[in-house]
Every structure is written in C-alpha cells, then in structure tokens.
Design a protein around this motif. Sequence first.
Motif, PDB file in Angstrom:
ATOM      1  N   GLN A 212       0.826  -1.206   0.000  1.00  0.00           N
ATOM      2  CA  GLN A 212       0.000   0.000   0.000  1.00  0.00           C
ATOM      3  C   GLN A 212       0.861   1.257   0.000  1.00  0.00           C
ATOM      4  O   GLN A 212       0.629   2.195  -0.785  1.00  0.00           O
ATOM      5  CB  GLN A 212      -0.912  -0.007   1.225  1.00  0.00           C
ATOM      6  CG  GLN A 212      -1.862   1.168   1.297  1.00  0.00           C
ATOM      7  CD  GLN A 212      -2.764   1.088   2.515  1.00  0.00           C
ATOM      8  OE1 GLN A 212      -2.343   0.677   3.597  1.00  0.00           O
ATOM      9  NE2 GLN A 212      -4.026   1.469   2.347  1.00  0.00           N
TER      10      GLN A 212
ATOM     11  N   HIS B  65       2.088   6.811  -6.754  1.00  0.00           N
ATOM     12  CA  HIS B  65       0.992   7.657  -7.213  1.00  0.00           C
ATOM     13  C   HIS B  65       1.308   9.128  -6.973  1.00  0.00           C
ATOM     14  O   HIS B  65       1.066   9.992  -7.835  1.00  0.00           O
ATOM     15  CB  HIS B  65      -0.307   7.279  -6.506  1.00  0.00           C
ATOM     16  CG  HIS B  65      -1.494   8.068  -6.966  1.00  0.00           C
ATOM     17  ND1 HIS B  65      -2.019   9.119  -6.234  1.00  0.00           N
ATOM     18  CD2 HIS B  65      -2.237   7.991  -8.097  1.00  0.00           C
ATOM     19  CE1 HIS B  65      -3.043   9.634  -6.891  1.00  0.00           C
ATOM     20  NE2 HIS B  65      -3.198   8.971  -8.024  1.00  0.00           N
TER      21      HIS B  65
ATOM     22  N   GLU C  82      -3.895   4.327  -6.088  1.00  0.00           N
ATOM     23  CA  GLU C  82      -3.819   5.340  -5.024  1.00  0.00           C
ATOM     24  C   GLU C  82      -3.482   4.737  -3.666  1.00  0.00           C
ATOM     25  O   GLU C  82      -3.290   5.461  -2.687  1.00  0.00           O
ATOM     26  CB  GLU C  82      -5.139   6.110  -4.911  1.00  0.00           C
ATOM     27  CG  GLU C  82      -5.480   6.971  -6.116  1.00  0.00           C
ATOM     28  CD  GLU C  82      -6.317   6.221  -7.136  1.00  0.00           C
ATOM     29  OE1 GLU C  82      -6.426   4.981  -7.030  1.00  0.00           O
ATOM     30  OE2 GLU C  82      -6.847   6.872  -8.064  1.00  0.00           O
ATOM     31  N   GLY C  83      -3.450   3.380  -3.594  1.00  0.00           N
ATOM     32  CA  GLY C  83      -3.199   2.722  -2.320  1.00  0.00           C
ATOM     33  C   GLY C  83      -4.456   2.452  -1.520  1.00  0.00           C
ATOM     34  O   GLY C  83      -4.397   2.118  -0.336  1.00  0.00           O
ATOM     35  N   GLU C  84      -5.619   2.564  -2.141  1.00  0.00           N
ATOM     36  CA  GLU C  84      -6.886   2.290  -1.470  1.00  0.00           C
ATOM     37  C   GLU C  84      -7.175   0.795  -1.514  1.00  0.00           C
ATOM     38  O   GLU C  84      -7.067   0.145  -2.566  1.00  0.00           O
ATOM     39  CB  GLU C  84      -8.023   3.051  -2.166  1.00  0.00           C
ATOM     40  CG  GLU C  84      -9.385   2.807  -1.547  1.00  0.00           C
ATOM     41  CD  GLU C  84     -10.514   3.499  -2.315  1.00  0.00           C
ATOM     42  OE1 GLU C  84     -11.675   3.272  -1.975  1.00  0.00           O
ATOM     43  OE2 GLU C  84     -10.197   4.261  -3.259  1.00  0.00           O
TER      44      GLU C  84
ATOM     45  N   GLN D 282       1.231   4.267  -2.827  1.00  0.00           N
ATOM     46  CA  GLN D 282       0.975   5.664  -2.481  1.00  0.00           C
ATOM     47  C   GLN D 282       2.140   6.560  -2.897  1.00  0.00           C
ATOM     48  O   GLN D 282       1.937   7.668  -3.406  1.00  0.00           O
ATOM     49  CB  GLN D 282       0.713   5.775  -0.974  1.00  0.00           C
ATOM     50  CG  GLN D 282      -0.630   5.193  -0.558  1.00  0.00           C
ATOM     51  CD  GLN D 282      -0.795   5.072   0.948  1.00  0.00           C
ATOM     52  OE1 GLN D 282       0.195   5.061   1.692  1.00  0.00           O
ATOM     53  NE2 GLN D 282      -2.026   4.968   1.408  1.00  0.00           N
TER      54      GLN D 282
END
Length: 501
Positions: free
Chosen positions: A67, A74, A186-188, A71
């Motif tokens: 994650q 991104h 986005e790391g979501e 991030q």
Amino acid sequence: MTNSALTTTQSPKSQQADVVQALLKVLPHHAVLWNVQDTTPYECDGLSAYRQRPMAVALPENDEQVQATLQVCHALQVPVVARGAGTGLSGGAMPNAQGVTLSLAKLNQIKKIDLASRTATVQTGVRNLAISQAASAYGLYYAPDPSSQIACTIGGNVAENSGGVHCLKYGLTLHNVLRVKGFTIEGEAIEFGGLHLDAIGLDLLPVIVGSEGMLAVTTEVTVKLIPKPALAQCIMASFDDIKKAGEAVAAVIAAGIIPAGLEMMDKPMTAAVEDFVHAGYDLNAEAILLCESDGTTEEVAEEIARMTEVLNKAGATAIAVSQNEVERLRFWSGRKNAFPASGRISPDYMCMDSTIPRKRIADILMAIAEMEKKYRLRCANVFHAGDGNLHPLILFNANDPDELHRCELFGAEILETSVAMGGTVTGEHGVGIEKLNSMCVQFSPAENNFMRAVKAGFDPIGLLNPGKVIPTLHRCAEYGRELVRGGVSKSQTLFPGIDRF
C-alpha cells in the motif's frame, strides 16, 4: 487517459534518486533495488526476446508495504508494473524504464485452508502447485494447473486468467476463484467477489481476473478447492494424419463427453518431448491426443470406453490406456514439459496463445505448416485441444535480428489467422506487449475505447502497467497502414521503444 511517467525536466539519474529515496522511507533498505546489477534480473518475463530494465524494484513484505509503495508511486506519478514469478509468456511483466517494478514474491503465505467451505486463502506470491500440496492432506486440490505450476504464482494466474491441461472440465482461474483483495494505484484497499455464492452489487470479479495488472495490485486470493477424484486414467491415441486428430477432438466433444483433459501434440513436438522425458510417445504418429477421465471407478471405466470408441471411429492408429498412476503421470510428463523440451532443440522460441473453434484445428495446423515455409522457421505445436487453445512454439535464434523479425511476423500471422477462423488472439497467456498489434485486428476502435474507459475508471492517469494490452489508436492506424503495404519492413520492430534481445 495518458501513459504517465515522470514528466519533469529532471535527468533520469535525478528522477531515479528521488523515487528511490521516497521508497526507502516506506520500505526496508534491502527491499529497494536500483543498481543495474540488481535490476537486470527483472528486465523481462518469459518473453525474453524483449527486455527493459526498470528504474527501481520494490520488494514489499506485507500488505502495508504494498500500500505504501503504491501511495509513493501515485504521489510521484511513477508507473508501476506488478510482477509475480516472471513466468508469463506475453511480456505482461516487462518493466517500464521510467517506473517501479513491484515484486510480490515475498507475499508467499497460505493464510487459511477452510475445510467447511472447501477454500484456501493465500497471499499473491504463493505458487500454484503449493496450494494443492497444502490441501492434499485433506483430500482436496486446486484444479487449474498451468504447465508452469511448479513456479507460477496465484497472483500471476489471476492477472492472466491462467488455465492448464485440466481447464476443459474444471475451468480457468476465473471459475475457481471466489475473492481477490488488493489495492488501487492510489493505495486504497479494494475487494472483488466474496466468500459467498453471489457478489453484492456489481460483480467485478470477472473484470479483475485477466486484467493483467492494469486495474489494481492483487495481494490476497481465495480459491475453491475440490475433492481429489477416486481414479484418473489417461488415453494416449496416435493418428497418422493431423486432420483426423483434429476431427477426433471435435468428435469427442460432440459425443457429449467432457474429459478432464484433452490435449494434442504434433509430430515435431512429440519428438522433442520424447527425447527429453521418455514418456513412451509414438514417434511415427503425425499427432497424438491425451484424453483423461476422472471420477469414481465406474464413471471412469464408462467414459474411457466411450472415448476409446470415438477415437477408433475417428481413425486412431494406436490407443493405450494408463493402467496405474505412475503410467498416467508418464503420459502427461511430455505434455507438461513441452516448453523446456523445446528449449533443448532451439536457442529460442516464441510461444503463441490464440484460440480457434475446435472444428478448425486441422485448418489452423495446415495454415501454420504453410507459414513455416513462408517465414523459413520451424514451429512445434502443443495445445489444449478440447477448448481450442493453441500453443504454437516458433523456433528461432534471437541473436539473429532477421530471424527474430521473421518470428514476429510469423506469430502475428498465426494470431490474425486464428481471428479470421472465428477465434481470438489469446486464451490464457494474456496480451501484454506481444499481441498489441493483433488487438488492432480483433477489436474495433470503439471496442478498444471501451476497454480504455474501464481502465480509466480504476486508474485515471494510467500508471498501472502502461503500454500493455490496449493498443493506442495511433498504433492501430500505423499497423493498419503496414498491413496495406504488405507487412512491417525489416528495418522496423513490432515493438518500438523496447530493447530486443
């Protein structure tokens, strides 16, 4: 949507330094690679004719590090190419020179085997075969079995929607996966499917399976497990004519029989694998079929008898039935080792992956024989005959630029002939970079635009695996002009901007 990369006026060295420093803030020092000698092993996947070193390689050890890596990338607008074991054959994991290769090899834990629901929940870096090995103690196994199953990972299987020799009866990866978890660019955190029989809301599991790392990064997969059959037997049938063998495949399916596996090899491939594993194949046959039945003792006996009757009527010159498990595995050993066996008889090979209607098997094999003469290259054929998934292996020498070029054109013609026969450009290996031009032939500009819109919904600025799978309109226009002019010239490569071997 654009193919994004760092767009500043920084030098490549300065850009690399910024990316590496940002990654070192969220990953241990040993989990970030950037020196040439460390990143070179990641420059290609199984399509080794095309190579490109990444700017950096990240090797996260848990979900949180995956994650955080996403991030960072991104925020810096750095392309990300997810990588499993690197066994893919279409260039899907080939790095982006201005991006980060995200290796998921360290996420290799089997988290849970649930006997009540007959499922296994595993991290993305778990090997395909390891799932069945872990479930074996409970009389269960995971059905999809690519030939690379000893090495390929479940995350890669999800990316390519991999199959295997038993996919005819038990289905591809999509049919054997319940849930996929991972992260967006986005790391979501994101989840597809679930542990129940139907999805809540839109069923996006079929979208992520086979998406080749372009929509999200997978970190965890829940797969179905099925009971081991009480018995399995395999028929090895020889044919003195390719056309008869192809018609036999169609006849088996037309008789209402769905074998556990139905595979075909032509004479050149049979010779290559027999010399490698000594499986007992008929070297005089123009083609052999391997037809497997599994189930209860009674079910297998009935199905083997029915298939034997169909194969004899179709013109089989010899039929052998495995009498024990050792002999069954020996029959399959050649098919499972077709790719390494080919590596013994040629410096390089390019494995294609088109599909055609079963009734056109003989037609495509005869067409490939003519292409061998046209391009002055040998081609050995092995494929999942039951579902029409071809794996022609074009043999060539990558150190000879002209041979590589002829191989590229040979492969493109196989794919486009398959489409003309009512098939598709890929069955289970994916599009990657290998089939980009052929996607222009199979799909209209409107259809390609629709695929771009789906990607944009997950990855608006195009950072995940850019330049793969979906060709640009400009590329299709150029390729169309070359086809009109009679083919790509010798001075051109089918994959501009990529290093050839």
